[in-house]
Scaffold this motif. Structure first.
Motif, PDB file in Angstrom:
ATOM      1  N   VAL A  61       0.812  -1.222   0.000  1.00  0.00           N
ATOM      2  CA  VAL A  61       0.000   0.000   0.000  1.00  0.00           C
ATOM      3  C   VAL A  61       0.843   1.269   0.000  1.00  0.00           C
ATOM      4  N   SER A  62       0.221   2.320  -0.530  1.00  0.00           N
ATOM      5  CA  SER A  62       0.803   3.672  -0.506  1.00  0.00           C
ATOM      6  C   SER A  62       0.392   4.366   0.785  1.00  0.00           C
ATOM      7  N   ALA A  63       0.940   5.546   0.980  1.00  0.00           N
ATOM      8  CA  ALA A  63       0.473   6.417   2.059  1.00  0.00           C
ATOM      9  C   ALA A  63      -0.923   6.938   1.690  1.00  0.00           C
ATOM     10  N   MET A  64      -1.679   7.419   2.678  1.00  0.00           N
ATOM     11  CA  MET A  64      -2.986   8.021   2.383  1.00  0.00           C
ATOM     12  C   MET A  64      -2.762   9.205   1.433  1.00  0.00           C
ATOM     13  N   GLU A  71      -0.580  12.640   1.823  1.00  0.00           N
ATOM     14  CA  GLU A  71       0.350  12.576   2.956  1.00  0.00           C
ATOM     15  C   GLU A  71       1.803  12.828   2.543  1.00  0.00           C
ATOM     16  N   THR A  72       2.209  12.207   1.447  1.00  0.00           N
ATOM     17  CA  THR A  72       3.613  12.359   1.030  1.00  0.00           C
ATOM     18  C   THR A  72       3.885  13.824   0.681  1.00  0.00           C
ATOM     19  N   ASN A  73       2.920  14.458   0.021  1.00  0.00           N
ATOM     20  CA  ASN A  73       3.074  15.890  -0.300  1.00  0.00           C
ATOM     21  C   ASN A  73       3.094  16.740   0.962  1.00  0.00           C
ATOM     22  N   GLY A 104       4.564   7.519   6.113  1.00  0.00           N
ATOM     23  CA  GLY A 104       3.231   7.553   5.482  1.00  0.00           C
ATOM     24  C   GLY A 104       2.723   6.147   5.208  1.00  0.00           C
ATOM     25  N   GLU A 105       3.590   5.318   4.653  1.00  0.00           N
ATOM     26  CA  GLU A 105       3.209   3.948   4.323  1.00  0.00           C
ATOM     27  C   GLU A 105       3.104   3.091   5.586  1.00  0.00           C
ATOM     28  N   GLN A 106       3.853   3.470   6.617  1.00  0.00           N
ATOM     29  CA  GLN A 106       3.778   2.681   7.863  1.00  0.00           C
ATOM     30  C   GLN A 106       2.402   2.855   8.518  1.00  0.00           C
ATOM     31  N   GLY A 138       4.662   0.018   0.717  1.00  0.00           N
ATOM     32  CA  GLY A 138       5.188   0.323  -0.611  1.00  0.00           C
ATOM     33  C   GLY A 138       6.230   1.420  -0.525  1.00  0.00           C
ATOM     34  N   PHE A 139       6.965   1.639  -1.642  1.00  0.00           N
ATOM     35  CA  PHE A 139       7.773   2.845  -1.809  1.00  0.00           C
ATOM     36  C   PHE A 139       9.055   2.858  -0.992  1.00  0.00           C
ATOM     37  N   GLN A 140       9.297   1.801  -0.174  1.00  0.00           N
ATOM     38  CA  GLN A 140      10.451   1.898   0.734  1.00  0.00           C
ATOM     39  C   GLN A 140      11.311   0.652   0.760  1.00  0.00           C
ATOM     40  N   GLY A 166      11.350   6.730  -5.080  1.00  0.00           N
ATOM     41  CA  GLY A 166      10.882   7.767  -6.006  1.00  0.00           C
ATOM     42  C   GLY A 166       9.374   7.818  -6.010  1.00  0.00           C
ATOM     43  N   ARG A 167       8.815   8.998  -6.378  1.00  0.00           N
ATOM     44  CA  ARG A 167       7.365   9.180  -6.332  1.00  0.00           C
ATOM     45  C   ARG A 167       6.661   8.107  -7.160  1.00  0.00           C
ATOM     46  N   GLY A 168       5.577   7.626  -6.615  1.00  0.00           N
ATOM     47  CA  GLY A 168       4.834   6.555  -7.294  1.00  0.00           C
ATOM     48  C   GLY A 168       5.470   5.180  -7.089  1.00  0.00           C
ATOM     49  N   GLY A 169       6.446   5.111  -6.178  1.00  0.00           N
ATOM     50  CA  GLY A 169       7.265   3.906  -6.036  1.00  0.00           C
ATOM     51  C   GLY A 169       6.555   2.673  -5.486  1.00  0.00           C
ATOM     52  N   SER A 170       5.353   2.839  -4.942  1.00  0.00           N
ATOM     53  CA  SER A 170       4.642   1.654  -4.443  1.00  0.00           C
ATOM     54  C   SER A 170       4.298   0.695  -5.574  1.00  0.00           C
ATOM     55  N   ASP A 171       4.106   1.231  -6.776  1.00  0.00           N
ATOM     56  CA  ASP A 171       3.856   0.354  -7.926  1.00  0.00           C
ATOM     57  C   ASP A 171       5.034  -0.603  -8.088  1.00  0.00           C
ATOM     58  N   THR A 172       6.234  -0.039  -7.952  1.00  0.00           N
ATOM     59  CA  THR A 172       7.443  -0.841  -8.148  1.00  0.00           C
ATOM     60  C   THR A 172       7.605  -1.869  -7.034  1.00  0.00           C
TER      61      THR A 172
HETATM   62  N1  ASP Z   1       3.460   7.693  -1.248  1.00  0.00           N
HETATM   63  C1  ASP Z   1       4.395   7.747  -2.350  1.00  0.00           C
HETATM   64  C2  ASP Z   1       4.026   8.877  -3.303  1.00  0.00           C
HETATM   65  O1  ASP Z   1       3.069   9.592  -3.065  1.00  0.00           O
HETATM   66  C3  ASP Z   1       4.528   6.460  -3.078  1.00  0.00           C
HETATM   67  C4  ASP Z   1       3.307   6.001  -3.827  1.00  0.00           C
HETATM   68  O2  ASP Z   1       2.201   6.472  -3.579  1.00  0.00           O
HETATM   69  O3  ASP Z   1       3.458   5.137  -4.705  1.00  0.00           O
HETATM   70  O4  ASP Z   1       4.709   9.078  -4.268  1.00  0.00           O
END
Ligand code: ASP
Ligand code: ADP
Ligand code: MG
Length: 407
Positions: free
Chosen positions: A40-43, A46-48, A73-75, A135-137, A149-155
């Motif tokens: 999962v990603s952060a809500m 949150e990251t912003n 955020g992801e925790q 995710g993302f970490q 990197g941003r969007g990293g939970s996909d990876t």
């Molecule tokens: N929380 C991170 C972001 O906003 C990672 C993700 O959502 O994939 O970029």
């Protein structure tokens, strides 16, 4: 019994209600007998929010501390999702990236996954639990926390699917799949049933943020069947991203990507002699600035040429300062910059065997009176840089002209 890796993005876990709804969906899979690993990603937001906090405290936030901050955020979401699952009577356990041991290199803010230790996840799966992974970490070899990197939970999700040899990796988001253009820009965009890895990679690298580029690289390299689908509707079908040979009907153009993060810089009137591109771009790359498009024009006048390139808007100020000093060193006539540009690209494997696509694209932009500032092409894409105020007009008129709304 299938092993499925699922990923839920920020909007999908953006509130307690959404987290509970996601837990219900996961439980239905578990009740069906499937083994589930969920990233999962952060809500959303949150990251912003945390990035802004850091900037309030430190002018240029330490990259290492940024990663310690952002991974919280992801925790939050992994623990809440595990609780929501337990509340429904579905046994679940959460792990951070370092608990799993998702090992990355040490590039804080844009680390790459090097390896994933699967033993903890497998043990928990065998104990009948749903495994929820942040995710993302990850963590580097010295134990420092890193982010991808941003969007990293996909990876994270795709890398987990590859490491576990999962049957499918499902990326749940706020749209039901990959569309012919960003549905936020072109409401007539059509959902695609299948897309090849190669086209998806091109779309992602040209700005379609529905999937992080590296997640598509992983999927393509390890042949992970990847599906993008909506977490907000019941029984979503989504889009399958797969090998080219599995795709029955191949359109000439599959989609339009756009990137609003571009900024353009030009050095005007530089001596047209060997080594110029090197002399201009060396200090830029030494400052760790990635260059996207590059255009050097034919000598405009006696022995002088213009050299233009684009960078990410975040690097604009830094690049501008460097270019100014290069301008003085090379006794060029001047620097011109513009951070109000966007890149619009047509992508399609079918372009390989069809001539005239570029001409047709330029004709459409001409009819709309949109000036093209830069052009770049490859075998399966054509990109143009234009003024940002024409973004929607360009995407919509190209979508219409190439009839992308029709099957
Ligand atoms: N929380 C991170 C972001 O906003 C990672 C993700 O959502 O994939 O970029
Ligand atoms: P998440 O938080 O779930 O990771 P993202 O915001 O990162 O979600 O990605 C989903 C968004 O990607 C969509 O809301 C959509 O606006 C955008 N997007 C851009 N290009 C496309 C495309 N070609 N198809 C679908 N969505 C796209
Ligand atoms: Mg995303």
């Amino acid at each position: 019994m299938a092993l499925i890796v699922q990923k839920y993005g920020g909007t999908s876990v953006g509130s307690v209600e959404r987290i509970q709804a996601v837990a219900k969906k996961i439980k239905a899979f578990a009740d069906n007998g499937d083994q589930l690993v969920v990233s999962v990603s952060a809500m959303s937001g949150e990251t912003n929010r945390m990035t802004a906090l850091a900037k309030d405290v430190q002018e240029t936030p330490s990259l290492r501390e940024m990663d310690v901050l952002l991974t919280t955020g992801e925790q939050v979401t992994i623990s809440l999702l595990s609780m929501a699952l337990q509340q429904l009577g579905c046994d679940a356990i959460s792990y951070t990236g370092s608990q799993v041991r998702i090992t990355t290199d040490s590039e804080h803010g844009k680390a790459r996954i090097k390896s994933i230790d699967d033993h903890r996840i497998r043990e928990s799966l065998e104990a009948g639990k749903v495994v929820v992974v942040a995710g993302f970490q990850g963590v580097d070899e010295d134990g420092h926390i890193t982010t991808l990197g941003r969007g990293g939970s996909d990876t994270t999700a795709v890398a987990l699917a590859a490491a576990l040899n999962a049957d499918e990796c499902q990326i749940y988001t706020d749209v039901d799949g990959v569309y012919t253009a960003d549905p936020r820009i072109e409401p007539k965009a059509r959902k695609m049933n299948t897309v090849s890895y190669e086209e998806m990679l091109e779309m992602a690298s040209l700005g379609s943020k529905v999937l992080q580029i590296r997640s598509v690289e992983f999927a393509s390299k390890y042949k992970v069947p990847l599906r993008v689908l909506s977490s907000l509707i019941d029984n979503p079908v989504g889009t399958l991203i797969t090998s080219e040979e599995n795709i029955m009907e191949q359109a000439i153009i599959s989609g339009i990507a756009h990137n609003i993060d571009e900024a353009k810089l030009s050095l005007i009137g530089v001596p047209d002699e060997p080594g110029i591109a090197y002399k201009i771009l060396k200090p830029i790359s030494e400052a760790n600035i990635e260059v996207d498009m590059i255009v050097q024009s034919v000598s405009a006048r006696e022995g002088l040429t213009n050299f233009a390139f684009t960078v990410h808007r975040n690097d604009f100020d830094k690049a501008q300062a460097i270019l100014q000093s290069i301008c003085d060193e090379l006794s060029a006539m001047g620097v011109q910059t513009d951070d109000k540009v966007v890149k619009v690209s047509l992508v399609g494997i079918g372009m390989r065997s069809h001539a005239g696509i570029a001409t047709q694209m330029f004709k459409v932009l001409h009819q709309e009176n949109i000036n093209i500032q830069m052009i770049s092409t490859s075998e399966i894409k054509i990109s143009v840089v234009i003024d940002e105020k024409y973004l929607e007009l360009a995407v919509r008129s190209l979508h219409n002209a190439f009839e992308l709304d029709k099957e």
